[in-house]
Scaffold this active site. Structure first.
Site, mmCIF file in Angstrom:
data_model
loop_
_atom_site.group_PDB
_atom_site.id
_atom_site.type_symbol
_atom_site.label_atom_id
_atom_site.label_comp_id
_atom_site.label_asym_id
_atom_site.label_seq_id
_atom_site.Cartn_x
_atom_site.Cartn_y
_atom_site.Cartn_z
ATOM 1 N N CYS A 1 -22.474 -14.896 1.230
ATOM 2 C CA CYS A 1 -23.163 -15.125 0.082
ATOM 3 C C CYS A 1 -22.124 -15.403 -1.066
ATOM 4 C CB CYS A 1 -23.960 -14.045 -0.431
ATOM 5 S SG CYS A 1 -25.470 -13.750 0.749
ATOM 6 N N LYS B 1 -33.249 -15.659 20.152
ATOM 7 C CA LYS B 1 -33.326 -14.652 19.103
ATOM 8 C C LYS B 1 -34.478 -13.845 19.243
ATOM 9 C CE LYS B 1 -31.146 -15.052 15.236
ATOM 10 N NZ LYS B 1 -30.867 -15.321 13.800
ATOM 11 N N ILE C 1 -14.720 -3.639 -8.736
ATOM 12 C CA ILE C 1 -13.495 -3.699 -9.352
ATOM 13 C C ILE C 1 -12.131 -3.217 -8.456
ATOM 14 C CG2 ILE C 1 -14.203 -3.625 -11.956
ATOM 15 C CD1 ILE C 1 -13.626 -0.716 -11.925
ATOM 16 N N GLU D 1 -25.313 -6.775 2.965
ATOM 17 C CA GLU D 1 -25.174 -6.374 4.394
ATOM 18 C C GLU D 1 -24.356 -5.038 4.550
ATOM 19 O OE1 GLU D 1 -23.493 -9.670 6.413
ATOM 20 O OE2 GLU D 1 -25.009 -11.012 5.749
ATOM 21 N N GLU E 1 -33.484 -12.267 -3.058
ATOM 22 C CA GLU E 1 -33.203 -11.091 -2.110
ATOM 23 C C GLU E 1 -31.637 -10.544 -2.571
ATOM 24 O OE1 GLU E 1 -35.167 -8.828 -0.656
ATOM 25 O OE2 GLU E 1 -33.162 -7.803 -0.871
HETATM 26 N N1 NAD Z 1 -26.975 -12.265 4.372
HETATM 27 C C1 NAD Z 1 -27.295 -11.660 3.024
HETATM 28 O O1 NAD Z 1 -26.744 -10.589 2.843
HETATM 29 C C2 NAD Z 1 -28.029 -12.106 2.098
HETATM 30 C C3 NAD Z 1 -28.427 -11.483 0.824
HETATM 31 C C4 NAD Z 1 -29.328 -12.095 -0.209
HETATM 32 C C5 NAD Z 1 -29.807 -13.379 0.124
HETATM 33 N N2 NAD Z 1 -29.394 -13.919 1.312
HETATM 34 C C6 NAD Z 1 -29.810 -15.580 1.218
HETATM 35 O O2 NAD Z 1 -30.867 -15.419 2.201
HETATM 36 C C7 NAD Z 1 -31.223 -16.632 2.952
HETATM 37 C C8 NAD Z 1 -31.111 -16.345 4.370
HETATM 38 O O3 NAD Z 1 -29.710 -15.563 4.677
HETATM 39 P P1 NAD Z 1 -29.326 -15.024 6.199
HETATM 40 O O4 NAD Z 1 -27.885 -14.354 5.926
HETATM 41 O O5 NAD Z 1 -30.380 -13.989 6.334
HETATM 42 O O6 NAD Z 1 -29.353 -16.282 7.189
HETATM 43 P P2 NAD Z 1 -29.087 -16.251 8.496
HETATM 44 O O7 NAD Z 1 -28.172 -17.461 9.087
HETATM 45 O O8 NAD Z 1 -28.703 -14.800 9.117
HETATM 46 O O9 NAD Z 1 -30.810 -16.431 9.195
HETATM 47 C C9 NAD Z 1 -31.308 -17.768 8.908
HETATM 48 C C10 NAD Z 1 -32.339 -17.778 10.013
HETATM 49 O O10 NAD Z 1 -33.189 -19.054 9.941
HETATM 50 C C11 NAD Z 1 -33.491 -19.651 11.276
HETATM 51 N N3 NAD Z 1 -34.101 -20.933 10.751
HETATM 52 C C12 NAD Z 1 -33.331 -21.943 10.314
HETATM 53 N N4 NAD Z 1 -34.398 -22.977 10.347
HETATM 54 C C13 NAD Z 1 -35.413 -22.492 10.565
HETATM 55 C C14 NAD Z 1 -36.932 -23.340 10.686
HETATM 56 N N5 NAD Z 1 -37.277 -24.375 10.475
HETATM 57 N N6 NAD Z 1 -37.849 -22.210 11.022
HETATM 58 C C15 NAD Z 1 -37.596 -21.079 11.424
HETATM 59 N N7 NAD Z 1 -36.304 -20.394 11.352
HETATM 60 C C16 NAD Z 1 -35.267 -21.126 10.884
HETATM 61 C C17 NAD Z 1 -32.139 -19.601 11.682
HETATM 62 O O11 NAD Z 1 -32.493 -19.612 13.237
HETATM 63 C C18 NAD Z 1 -31.707 -18.182 11.371
HETATM 64 O O12 NAD Z 1 -31.971 -17.179 12.393
HETATM 65 C C19 NAD Z 1 -29.988 -17.351 2.594
HETATM 66 O O13 NAD Z 1 -30.441 -18.419 1.410
HETATM 67 C C20 NAD Z 1 -28.767 -16.294 1.706
HETATM 68 O O14 NAD Z 1 -28.180 -16.839 0.828
HETATM 69 C C21 NAD Z 1 -28.639 -13.431 2.071
#
Ligand code: NAD
Length: 442
Positions: free
Chosen positions: A266, A35, A256, A158, A154
């Site tokens: 999420c 990545k 709705i 998406e 956050e």
């Molecule tokens: N996707 C959404 O729409 C959204 C919106 C708001 C909040 N969130 C929250 O944000 C958080 C992240 O969600 P996401 O969708 O971005 O996840 P994601 O799975 O897309 O990305 C997470 C990233 O973290 C990396 N990672 C894991 N362990 C690591 C480490 N030790 N060091 C460095 N990188 C590491 C993974 O390789 C991955 O690339 C979650 O808690 C989620 O609930 C997500």
């Protein structure tokens, strides 16, 4: 400011790109080497409108960098955003292993005052755990370094993530120190210029705010799906009801829409995690449990309609599916309703041809088993997906599906039957065009 964002997924990459767009120096860290290499070469791991431009321009300017080396990134930063995944554990609670691993690594490397920001969605009390882990590492090293832990959940969606981050409805900042609060307010000031968007509160309040927000949105959807079921039984069109209630400013039009269920990374996991948090304090959250149950039922609703029309045994039947991503504007297929209905159709003996404008690569992985067995084919074009099918199922309401050429579809399909999982079409019009049409709650 100099910022390190740890976890370069949807949230981390968008956060990093948007902070760098405001002139900050940002280093995005991830454990996924491929990545990071791709990002260095301008190849993004996700589809998100507007993101590629931000990433490439700020990378060229030297404001946005990518690395797998957290300790190196930390030497230049004072703000550390934890944006790793918090997937559901076996019991449904949020799995904090990635968050706490990062906390440990921060503790191993912290050498001067820093603000550690929980951006990931985490249960109430997680900031305390992060603080303990960081302090534990500092104690092991025998060093005394001041730091603060902040909760900054956050709320981006998406499919509209960049716009949401750049023009947020609100920025929730949970802090217990004036020093870190001032730093966070300065960081977010460019996103809050027209009107003050910053809502400051206690750390635990901020952690709960994120879960309450997602759970309320999921509740609205499940509530409407429940009303939709009753509408079907009572000869009511849920679309009229939606407009009738949405016009009430106390209710509003958002979330709705009746349909074939919510998915994504999420809502399902956050509702589940909140149910678990309730359990930990000995409380049974009746509404949240019902929200989850209704959604599981709703994801099977389209298949029930197919079976009611064609019978239980679908051997030899062919179906076209439009839309695979869990919602339009993203290639994310986590918990997507499309996966549930495709599994069900194939288990009942049918073959499926599916098309999605952007999630085809993702589908290659999420649906690999069906592709390998030959029971699922991915079409190159939306109309190829309805060729010779007994029915078309609309699962994700991408714009190109909203006003299709029904005449062409009728010529291509073996039978003119449409199951509309997102109530995109006018039942009267489709009847006139000669289709058998079924929506949700109509
Ligand atoms: N996707 C959404 O729409 C959204 C919106 C708001 C909040 N969130 C929250 O944000 C958080 C992240 O969600 P996401 O969708 O971005 O996840 P994601 O799975 O897309 O990305 C997470 C990233 O973290 C990396 N990672 C894991 N362990 C690591 C480490 N030790 N060091 C460095 N990188 C590491 C993974 O390789 C991955 O690339 C979650 O808690 C989620 O609930 C997500």
């Amino acid at each position: 400011m100099h910022i390190t964002v740890i976890g370069t997924g949807y949230v981390g990459l968008v956060t990093g790109a948007c902070f760098s767009e405001m002139g900050n120096h940002v280093t995005c860290v991830d454990v996924d080497k491929a990545k990071i290499e791709n990002l260095k070469n301008g190849v993004l791991p996700i589809y998100e409108p507007g993101l590629e431009g931000l990433v490439t321009s700020n990378h060229k300017l030297g404001l946005l960098n990518f690395t797998t080396d957290l300790s190196e990134a930390m030497t230049h930063s004072d703000l550390f955003f934890i944006a790793v995944g918090t997937p559901p554990g076996e019991d449904g609670s949020a799995d904090l292993r990635y968050v706490l691993t990062v906390a440990r690594e921060i503790g191993e490397n912290l050498s001067r005052y820093g603000v550690i920001v929980d951006k990931s969605t985490v249960p109430v009390g997680t900031a305390d755990k992060v603080r303990q882990v960081v302090q534990g590492e500092l104690d092991k090293r025998g060093v005394s370094v001041e730091f603060d832990v902040v909760s900054n959940p956050e709320f981006l969606k998406e499919g509209a993530a960049v716009g949401d981050f750049m023009r947020p409805d609100r920025v929730v900042i949970g802090t217990d120190s004036p020093r870190s609060e001032a730093i966070m307010k300065t960081l977010y000031a460019p996103f809050s210029r027209i009107q003050d968007k910053i809502v400051s509160m206690g750390i635990r309040d901020a952690e709960m705010t994120k879960y309450a927000a997602n759970s309320l949105l999921a509740t609205k959807i499940s509530f409407m799906n429940e009303i939709a079921f009753m509408c079907e039984k009572l000869g009511v069109d849920v679309e009229s009801v939606r407009k009738g209630i949405g016009s009430d400013s106390r209710i509003g039009y958002s979330f709705i829409y009746a349909g074939c269920g919510y998915g994504g990374s999420c809502f399902p996991k956050d509702v589940q995690a909140l149910i678990r948090s309730a359990g930990e304090v000995g409380f049974t959250p009746l509404i949240l449990k019902a929200v989850e149950t209704r959604n599981a039922f709703q994801k099977k609703r389209l298949f029930e309609k197919v079976v009611a029309h064609f019978g239980d045994d679908l051997t030899g039947r062919r179906f076209g599916v439009w839309g695979l991503a869990f919602k339009p504007g993203t290639d994310d297929m986590r918990e997507a309703p499309a996966v549930v209905v495709i599994d069900q159709l194939i288990a009942a003996g049918a073959t499926v041809t599916a098309y999605d404008p952007v999630a085809m690569e993702e589908a290659g992985q999420s649906l690999a088993g069906h592709l390998k067995s030959g029971s699922l084919t991915l079409a190159d074009h939306q109309y190829d997906a309805v060729k010779d099918v007994d029915a078309m199922l609309l699962v994700t309401e991408w714009k190109p599906f909203r006003q299709p050429d029904f005449e062409a579809m009728k010529r291509l399909m073996a039978q003119p039957v449409i199951f509309d999982g997102r109530n995109q079409y006018n039942p009267e019009q489709l009847k006139t065009e000669g289709f058998h049409y079924e929506g949700i709650g109509r």
